[in-house]
Design a protein around this motif. Structure first.
Motif, PDB file in Angstrom:
ATOM      1  N   ARG A 459      16.836  60.393  44.864  1.00 55.63           N
ATOM      2  CA  ARG A 459      16.657  59.301  45.663  1.00 55.63           C
ATOM      3  C   ARG A 459      17.225  58.262  44.984  1.00 55.63           C
ATOM      4  O   ARG A 459      16.532  57.521  43.839  1.00 55.63           O
ATOM      5  CB  ARG A 459      15.146  59.271  46.020  1.00 55.63           C
ATOM      6  N   LEU A 460      18.103  57.586  45.470  1.00 61.03           N
ATOM      7  CA  LEU A 460      18.843  56.204  44.865  1.00 61.03           C
ATOM      8  C   LEU A 460      18.401  55.072  45.761  1.00 61.03           C
ATOM      9  O   LEU A 460      18.619  55.113  46.813  1.00 61.03           O
ATOM     10  CB  LEU A 460      20.432  56.717  44.960  1.00 61.03           C
ATOM     11  N   ILE A 461      18.359  54.120  44.778  1.00 55.23           N
ATOM     12  CA  ILE A 461      17.968  52.685  45.493  1.00 55.23           C
ATOM     13  C   ILE A 461      18.921  51.726  44.991  1.00 55.23           C
ATOM     14  O   ILE A 461      18.965  51.620  44.024  1.00 55.23           O
ATOM     15  CB  ILE A 461      16.361  52.344  45.291  1.00 55.23           C
ATOM     16  N   TRP A 462      19.376  51.057  46.123  1.00 50.42           N
ATOM     17  CA  TRP A 462      20.202  49.769  45.728  1.00 50.42           C
ATOM     18  C   TRP A 462      19.748  48.362  46.317  1.00 50.42           C
ATOM     19  O   TRP A 462      18.988  48.505  47.282  1.00 50.42           O
ATOM     20  CB  TRP A 462      21.609  50.002  46.383  1.00 50.42           C
ATOM     21  N   SER A 463      19.979  47.337  45.458  1.00 51.52           N
ATOM     22  CA  SER A 463      19.552  46.082  45.859  1.00 51.52           C
ATOM     23  C   SER A 463      20.573  45.810  46.856  1.00 51.52           C
ATOM     24  O   SER A 463      21.693  46.198  46.950  1.00 51.52           O
ATOM     25  CB  SER A 463      19.395  45.292  44.698  1.00 51.52           C
ATOM     26  N   ASP A 464      20.252  44.535  47.694  1.00 49.17           N
ATOM     27  CA  ASP A 464      21.186  44.036  48.718  1.00 49.17           C
ATOM     28  C   ASP A 464      22.536  43.759  48.042  1.00 49.17           C
ATOM     29  O   ASP A 464      23.711  43.955  48.766  1.00 49.17           O
ATOM     30  CB  ASP A 464      20.541  43.045  49.410  1.00 49.17           C
ATOM     31  N   GLU A 465      22.491  43.240  46.982  1.00 49.27           N
ATOM     32  CA  GLU A 465      23.819  42.664  46.232  1.00 49.27           C
ATOM     33  C   GLU A 465      24.880  43.922  45.682  1.00 49.27           C
ATOM     34  O   GLU A 465      25.935  43.714  46.081  1.00 49.27           O
ATOM     35  CB  GLU A 465      23.389  41.874  44.647  1.00 49.27           C
ATOM     36  N   VAL A 466      24.236  44.975  45.498  1.00 49.13           N
ATOM     37  CA  VAL A 466      24.913  46.448  45.226  1.00 49.13           C
ATOM     38  C   VAL A 466      25.690  46.699  46.361  1.00 49.13           C
ATOM     39  O   VAL A 466      26.851  46.962  46.445  1.00 49.13           O
ATOM     40  CB  VAL A 466      24.021  47.586  44.648  1.00 49.13           C
ATOM     41  N   PHE A 467      24.855  46.649  47.455  1.00 52.52           N
ATOM     42  CA  PHE A 467      25.535  46.952  48.808  1.00 52.52           C
ATOM     43  C   PHE A 467      26.978  46.062  49.037  1.00 52.52           C
ATOM     44  O   PHE A 467      27.956  46.322  49.576  1.00 52.52           O
ATOM     45  CB  PHE A 467      24.541  47.030  50.026  1.00 52.52           C
ATOM     46  N   ARG A 468      26.540  44.460  48.678  1.00 57.42           N
ATOM     47  CA  ARG A 468      27.611  43.656  49.076  1.00 57.42           C
ATOM     48  C   ARG A 468      28.829  43.814  48.008  1.00 57.42           C
ATOM     49  O   ARG A 468      30.016  43.745  48.488  1.00 57.42           O
ATOM     50  CB  ARG A 468      27.245  42.185  48.811  1.00 57.42           C
ATOM     51  N   ILE A 469      28.389  44.433  46.893  1.00 51.92           N
ATOM     52  CA  ILE A 469      29.646  44.459  45.972  1.00 51.92           C
ATOM     53  C   ILE A 469      30.439  45.718  46.326  1.00 51.92           C
ATOM     54  O   ILE A 469      31.654  45.649  46.308  1.00 51.92           O
ATOM     55  CB  ILE A 469      29.150  44.715  44.479  1.00 51.92           C
ATOM     56  N   PHE A 470      29.701  46.804  47.019  1.00 50.46           N
ATOM     57  CA  PHE A 470      30.436  48.069  47.333  1.00 50.46           C
ATOM     58  C   PHE A 470      31.043  48.014  48.556  1.00 50.46           C
ATOM     59  O   PHE A 470      31.851  48.764  49.124  1.00 50.46           O
ATOM     60  CB  PHE A 470      29.437  49.129  47.249  1.00 50.46           C
ATOM     61  N   GLU A 471      30.430  46.819  49.328  1.00 55.00           N
ATOM     62  CA  GLU A 471      31.041  46.351  50.418  1.00 55.00           C
ATOM     63  C   GLU A 471      30.766  47.548  51.529  1.00 55.00           C
ATOM     64  O   GLU A 471      31.383  48.112  52.453  1.00 55.00           O
ATOM     65  CB  GLU A 471      32.671  46.121  50.656  1.00 55.00           C
ATOM     66  N   LEU A 472      29.449  47.980  51.560  1.00 48.31           N
ATOM     67  CA  LEU A 472      28.964  49.051  52.247  1.00 48.31           C
ATOM     68  C   LEU A 472      27.780  48.418  53.212  1.00 48.31           C
ATOM     69  O   LEU A 472      26.886  47.498  52.907  1.00 48.31           O
ATOM     70  CB  LEU A 472      28.429  50.096  51.593  1.00 48.31           C
ATOM     71  N   ASP A 473      27.586  49.116  54.408  1.00 45.83           N
ATOM     72  CA  ASP A 473      26.677  48.699  55.233  1.00 45.83           C
ATOM     73  C   ASP A 473      25.479  49.518  55.124  1.00 45.83           C
ATOM     74  O   ASP A 473      25.419  50.829  55.122  1.00 45.83           O
ATOM     75  CB  ASP A 473      26.950  48.901  56.923  1.00 45.83           C
ATOM     76  N   PRO A 474      23.969  49.077  54.653  1.00 45.76           N
ATOM     77  CA  PRO A 474      23.098  49.915  54.175  1.00 45.76           C
ATOM     78  C   PRO A 474      22.534  50.631  55.229  1.00 45.76           C
ATOM     79  O   PRO A 474      22.044  51.869  55.228  1.00 45.76           O
ATOM     80  CB  PRO A 474      21.932  48.709  53.909  1.00 45.76           C
ATOM     81  N   ALA A 475      22.779  50.239  56.534  1.00 43.28           N
ATOM     82  CA  ALA A 475      22.496  50.967  57.828  1.00 43.28           C
ATOM     83  C   ALA A 475      23.084  52.337  58.190  1.00 43.28           C
ATOM     84  O   ALA A 475      22.797  53.360  58.937  1.00 43.28           O
ATOM     85  CB  ALA A 475      22.377  50.345  59.038  1.00 43.28           C
ATOM     86  N   CYS A 476      24.232  52.189  57.478  1.00 41.39           N
ATOM     87  CA  CYS A 476      25.333  53.595  57.984  1.00 41.39           C
ATOM     88  C   CYS A 476      25.611  54.338  56.527  1.00 41.39           C
ATOM     89  O   CYS A 476      26.200  55.373  56.676  1.00 41.39           O
ATOM     90  CB  CYS A 476      26.729  53.058  58.122  1.00 41.39           C
ATOM     91  N   PHE A 477      25.308  53.735  55.363  1.00 47.46           N
ATOM     92  CA  PHE A 477      25.541  54.537  54.153  1.00 47.46           C
ATOM     93  C   PHE A 477      24.324  55.318  53.522  1.00 47.46           C
ATOM     94  O   PHE A 477      23.251  54.590  53.428  1.00 47.46           O
ATOM     95  CB  PHE A 477      26.023  53.567  53.134  1.00 47.46           C
ATOM     96  N   GLU A 478      24.619  56.511  53.415  1.00 50.36           N
ATOM     97  CA  GLU A 478      23.451  57.473  52.959  1.00 50.36           C
ATOM     98  C   GLU A 478      23.367  57.554  51.270  1.00 50.36           C
ATOM     99  O   GLU A 478      24.653  57.792  50.887  1.00 50.36           O
ATOM    100  CB  GLU A 478      23.866  58.890  53.480  1.00 50.36           C
ATOM    101  N   LEU A 479      22.511  56.975  50.927  1.00 50.49           N
ATOM    102  CA  LEU A 479      22.477  56.811  49.472  1.00 50.49           C
ATOM    103  C   LEU A 479      22.252  58.066  48.655  1.00 50.49           C
ATOM    104  O   LEU A 479      21.142  58.877  48.981  1.00 50.49           O
ATOM    105  CB  LEU A 479      21.252  55.748  48.938  1.00 50.49           C
ATOM    106  N   SER A 480      23.147  58.047  47.615  1.00 49.01           N
ATOM    107  CA  SER A 480      22.717  59.352  46.801  1.00 49.01           C
ATOM    108  C   SER A 480      23.737  59.041  45.580  1.00 49.01           C
ATOM    109  O   SER A 480      24.900  58.440  45.592  1.00 49.01           O
ATOM    110  CB  SER A 480      22.956  60.748  47.366  1.00 49.01           C
ATOM    111  N   TYR A 481      23.669  59.856  44.373  1.00 47.17           N
ATOM    112  CA  TYR A 481      24.564  59.756  43.340  1.00 47.17           C
ATOM    113  C   TYR A 481      25.880  60.305  43.766  1.00 47.17           C
ATOM    114  O   TYR A 481      26.985  59.739  43.191  1.00 47.17           O
ATOM    115  CB  TYR A 481      23.954  60.443  41.983  1.00 47.17           C
ATOM    116  N   GLU A 482      25.947  61.431  44.462  1.00 44.34           N
ATOM    117  CA  GLU A 482      27.326  61.951  44.772  1.00 44.34           C
ATOM    118  C   GLU A 482      27.987  60.838  45.663  1.00 44.34           C
ATOM    119  O   GLU A 482      29.345  60.688  45.612  1.00 44.34           O
ATOM    120  CB  GLU A 482      26.923  63.299  45.520  1.00 44.34           C
TER     121      GLU A 482
END
Length: 557
Positions: A459-482
């Motif tokens: 289980r991978l957890i990102w802060s809001d700033e990581v999503f901003r840096i990666f320019e990804l939408d938390p609601a649409c991106f499935e978090l995993s190491y892969e």
């Protein structure tokens, strides 16, 4: 001899004398006197003989009457049948046993009274008797059907008799229905005692064991032959007060039944509990001859009772010392039960709360309506937040977890639940939200985000700033190491993956700069730093780190 019979004989004698003629010789006076004397003497002898004959005839008649009485009123039934099986003679006893008038039994087939299921046995027995075999010496038990349809069991003895050129069979029938009934009762009683699930012990008046059933062997481990003649005290465990057995003997010797729970010891040394009931048995004179003990194994019940008592004590301790508040209301909302912890959380004692309506403790009584609505709709609520007012007037936020109480007809009769004061938690959550807001603001300013990876669950957890840096939408991106690696520039993926794997091997933190491939082919540079946490056995538990956008630094360089 009757007078009529005597006159008849006199007339016959005179007729014979007249027919013979009167040839009486001339006789002297002396001779005549002698003749008269002889005739008178002979007359007296004849009269004496006649009297003796009358007495013998009376005795014979009396004997016939006595025989008839003995025959008719004997305790057993007598019947004489022909070689064809027809009844020739029957006594009143058998007539009463069969319930048929004697006259109606004559010339009737004896076999018609034999029960249908035993007619073959009677036929074979009768045939053997008529042949003159040894069957006559062998009694036969037969079942007979009475006139009223009921059945009787009898022992039949037969005797073959030759009367001139005719063969008859004389039978005696002894009614054993009562004995058979008693035997059956004894058999049932014996089976009930032997097959009883309770252990049964029978002792003599001195307490020596005379009988034990199979359940006793199963319960105690002792076989019958090991205890016969011994005293039941061999079962004593030493765990019972001596006064118990003194009380037992006082009661049973006084003719009273004694009941108690006894801890006994098996043959293998293990202990068991039984509920024992001991009763005296008396003879017809009222003297005690035996004692009967019935033992029921209650070991499991005692164990469960002990556990129940222990559980009750634990429940009581929990009830009295729990930090949260347990409460129960009736269907009108009046409090009928509440734990002592109510004092610490509300400032009220149990006595001050019991009987009052829970709405009285709400900051706004109307706030209870949403709680009741959800309860009646779902049957329960979980972590439902309400605001209650303490005795000192301070408002506290309380979490309610509860359920409806229903009767057998599934109709609500009350509510029970747990109240937990979450005022402190709510304050902490508010402070945490403020702190997280400040952290997020600091991360946005510094363009630094943080992440954590649970290596057991992936289980991978990102802060809001990581999503901003990666320019990804938390609601649409499935978090995993892969999926994280998918966002890394293809040319840098192996280096990033190798750096992470190496850190797990060396258990050392790492720092690496790599590119991200964004939508439209844009490139973003980031600096990633990571450290991992390991268990005592060296297994990696989770990794955590930061991601910083360094694109501007790279561009300036």
């Amino acid at each position: 001899m009757s007078e009529e019979k005597a006159n008849e004989l006199r007339q016959q004698a005179e007729a014979r004398l007249a027919a013979a003629g009167d040839d009486a010789p001339d006789m002297s006076v002396q001779d005549s006197r002698q003749l008269i004397h002889a005739l008178r003497t002979h007359q007296i002898e004849l009269e004496m003989q006649n009297e003796e004959l009358r007495r013998a005839e009376q005795e014979l008649s009396d004997a016939r009457d006595r025989f008839a009485d003995l025959y008719d009123f004997a305790p057993v039934g007598y019947v004489t049948i022909s070689d064809k099986g027809l009844i020739l003679q029957v006594n009143l006893t058998l007539s009463r046993l069969f319930g048929v008038e004697r006259g109606r039994m004559m010339k009737r087939r004896f076999s018609s009274f034999v029960a249908a299921q035993e007619s073959d046995s009677w036929y074979l027995h009768m045939a053997a008797i008529l042949k003159g075999g040894d069957a006559a010496a062998s009694p036969l038990e037969l079942t007979f059907k009475r006139q009223d349809g009921s059945f009787m069991c009898a022992v039949v003895n037969c005797l073959r008799v030759q009367q001139g050129d005719q063969v008859v069979v004389r039978l005696s029938l002894t009614d054993i229905s009562g004995r058979k009934l008693r035997d059956e009762r004894i058999r049932k009683l014996s089976a009930a005692v032997e097959q009883s699930p309770s252990a049964i012990i029978i002792t003599d008046a001195d307490g020596s064991i005379e009988f034990v059933n199979a359940a006793f062997t199963r319960l105690s481990g002792y076989a019958a032959e090991e205890v016969i003649g011994k005293n039941p005290r061999l079962l004593r465990s030493g765990k019972m007060p001596a006064g118990v057995f003194e009380e037992m003997w006082q009661n049973i010797r006084a003719g009273r039944t004694w009941e108690h729970e006894i801890c006994n010891r098996r043959k293998d040394g293990s202990l068991y509990w039984d509920a024992v009931s001991i009763s005296p048995l008396k003879n017809e004179q009222g003297d005690i001859t035996h004692f009967v003990a019935i033992q029921t194994d209650i070991t499991e019940q005692k164990r469960l009772a002990g556990e129940k008592k222990k559980f009750a004590a634990q429940y009581r301790s929990l009830y009295e010392n729990m930090l949260d508040v347990y409460y129960r209301t009736d269907k009108e909302g009046r409090v009928v039960a509440i734990t002592p912890s109510c004092l610490a959380q509300t400032g009220y004692t149990q006595e001050e709360i019991l009987g009052r309506n829970v709405s009285e403790f709400y900051a706004d009584p109307s706030m209870r309506e949403p709680l009741l609505s959800e309860l009646f709709q779902n049957g329960s609520v979980n972590d439902f937040e309400v605001i209650l007012v303490r005795k000192d007037g301070v408002c506290r936020t309380v979490s309610v977890t509860g359920s409806l109480l229903l009767d057998d007809a599934r109709q609500p009769v009350g509510i029970e639940g747990i109240l937990r004061d979450i005022t402190g938690r709510k304050q902490t959550e508010a402070e945490l939200r403020t702190s997280e807001g400040r952290l997020n603001m600091a991360q946005r300013i510094a363009q630094v985000g943080h992440w954590q990876l649970d290596l057991k669950t992936n289980r991978l957890i990102w802060s809001d700033e990581v999503f901003r840096i990666f320019e990804l939408d938390p609601a649409c991106f499935e978090l995993s190491y892969e999926h994280f690696l998918d966002a890394v520039h293809p040319d840098d993926r192996e280096a990033v993956s190798q750096a992470y794997r190496q850190s797990l091997v060396t258990r050392q933190p790492y720092s690496i700069e790599h590119r991200l491939l964004l939508q439209g082919g844009r490139i973003k540079w980031v600096r990633e730093q990571c450290e991992s946490i390991f268990a005592s056995d060296g297994a990696a538990l989770h990794s955590r780190g930061t991601v910083q956008d360094i694109t501007s630094d790279r561009s300036a360089a």
